[in-house]
Design an enzyme around this catalytic site. Structure first.
Site, PDB file in Angstrom:
ATOM      1  N   CYS A 143       0.843  -1.205   0.000  1.00 19.58           N
ATOM      2  CA  CYS A 143       0.000   0.000   0.000  1.00 19.58           C
ATOM      3  C   CYS A 143       0.874   1.250   0.000  1.00 19.58           C
ATOM      4  O   CYS A 143       1.498   1.580   1.015  1.00 19.58           O
ATOM      5  CB  CYS A 143      -0.904  -0.029   1.228  1.00 19.58           C
ATOM      6  SG  CYS A 143      -1.820   1.494   1.483  1.00 19.58           S
ATOM      7  N   CYS A 179      -0.213   4.008   2.407  1.00 19.40           N
ATOM      8  CA  CYS A 179       0.039   3.689   3.820  1.00 19.40           C
ATOM      9  C   CYS A 179       1.529   3.837   4.149  1.00 19.40           C
ATOM     10  O   CYS A 179       1.890   4.371   5.192  1.00 19.40           O
ATOM     11  CB  CYS A 179      -0.359   2.248   4.145  1.00 19.40           C
ATOM     12  SG  CYS A 179      -1.937   1.753   3.454  1.00 19.40           S
ATOM     13  N   ASP A 180       2.412   3.337   3.280  1.00 19.49           N
ATOM     14  CA  ASP A 180       3.830   3.206   3.637  1.00 19.49           C
ATOM     15  C   ASP A 180       4.772   4.084   2.810  1.00 19.49           C
ATOM     16  O   ASP A 180       5.974   4.104   3.073  1.00 19.49           O
ATOM     17  CB  ASP A 180       4.280   1.740   3.464  1.00 19.49           C
ATOM     18  CG  ASP A 180       3.457   0.799   4.336  1.00 19.49           C
ATOM     19  OD1 ASP A 180       2.982   1.252   5.389  1.00 19.49           O
ATOM     20  OD2 ASP A 180       3.292  -0.376   3.963  1.00 19.49           O
TER      21      ASP A 180
END
Ligand code: NAP
Length: 312
Positions: free
Chosen positions: A133, A136-137
């Site tokens: 993701c 997300c990261d």
């Protein structure tokens, strides 16, 4: 909260909350069970720019708005991870990690889960250089070098997003063509810091705390070679598709060749009172708009089922 409802909806993505909106507007007592953020998969999308009339909006924002809209119409939401569904006296018993709920009609809209890349070291380095993701990261790779595996819409979107953060983005496409539409690929090619490696697969990663070695295979010749990096300076984002999340309905439905649940046009499954909607269905186009449409149809079908069976 009363644990018996007219309709329970499992999954709070675009399909689930569209179903909740339509069901609530039809005056059904409806509850959405969700185990994460509202929006489901789109909650991890940086930008949604193909929902008509919306312009451009983050996935998390759209998910939240869909929830608020359904709740404003009268739907309720509860947090819970559904482990199983039982059937007793024409009622569906929904077992979550928090409570037991029941309803005579059920809409399941559990979406799809990311597929694994299938390379050696993937599991060992998950969260230590391997991610699924970008939104997300991605921030962990500011000014660094990232590889994205995949040639579909998700991979292209992740590449665009990461090109604003990372110094260099390399897209690793296993064939000599993308699956993503040409227009999206053309946008990709306008970015100076994105390069594409066609007919290439990542087959192994290794390192100590983080990845420092990546083995790539040329799929045309079968030759392999290793590339070395400073530890912590490189990341791999896997974006190779999704599998329909059908586990909890498996005993009650048929699956299509793509692994999705087979429904008719009314979103009905082979079990009376059970409807499925969104990316978990067997279907050709998995988009926010098709998920939302499925949800609306499923809600109206559930309403008709409840009325015809004398439950409302
Ligand atoms: P996808 O369309 O199924 O594409 C998967 C890509 O990963 C393909 O290029 C595939 O290669 C490649 N791949 C599969 N397994 C691989 C492996 N083990 N190693 C290397 N490459 C591998 O998946 P997606 O991009 O996640 O999209 C899923 C669905 O959501 C699609 O229906 C898509 O249209 C939709 N979606 C839409 C949008 C949008 O409209 N903005 C955004 C995201 C997703 P092959 O082509 O060789 O099979």
């Amino acid at each position: 909260m009363d644990s018996t409802k007219d309709l329970i909806i499992v999954g709070g993505g675009p399909a689930g909350y569209s179903a909740a909106l339509y069901a609530a507007r039809a005056s059904l007592d409806v509850l959405v069970v969700e185990h994460g953020m509202a929006g489901g998969q789109i909650a991890t999308s940086d930008i949604i720019d193909n929902y008509p009339g919306l312009g451009s909006c983050s996935g998390a924002e759209l998910g939240q708005k869909m929830q608020e809209h359904a709740e404003h119409a009268g739907a309720q939401s509860t947090y819970g991870s559904v482990s199983s569904i039982d059937r007793k006296d024409d009622m569906f018993i929904v077992n979550t990690d928090m409570e037991q709920l029941e309803a005579p009609a059920l809409i399941v809209a559990t979406g799809a889960t990311p597929r694994l890349g299938g390379f050696v070291g993937e599991d060992e380095f998950r969260g230590r250089g391997v991610s699924y993701c970008a939104t997300c990261d991605g921030m962990f790779y500011r000014g660094k070098h990232v590889f994205i595996i995949g040639g579909g819409n998700s991979a292209v979107e992740e590449a665009m997003y990461l090109s604003n953060i990372a110094e260099h983005v390399e897209l690793v496409v296993r064939r000599d063509v993308f699956r993503a539409p040409r227009g999206m690929v053309e946008r990709l090619l306008t970015r100076d810091n994105i390069t594409i490696r066609y007919q290439t697969s990542i087959i192994e990663v290794s390192g100590s705390t983080f990845i420092n070695r990546i083995v790539l295979r040329d799929n045309a010749t079968g030759e392999t070679h290793a590339e070395m990096f400073d530890e912590g300076s490189v990341g791999i984002f896997v974006a190779v598709g999704h599998d329909p999340a059908t586990q909890i309905v498996a005993p009650y439905v048929d699956l299509g060749s793509d692994g999705g649940v087979v429904t008719d046009e009314s979103m009905a499954t082979k079990t009376p009172g059970l409807f499925c909607a969104g990316d978990m269905r067997s279907k050709s186009l998995r988009q926010v708009i098709t998920a939302a449409a499925d949800g609306a149809i499923a809600a109206m079908s559930a309403y008709a089922y409840l009325e015809e069976s004398g439950r409302i």
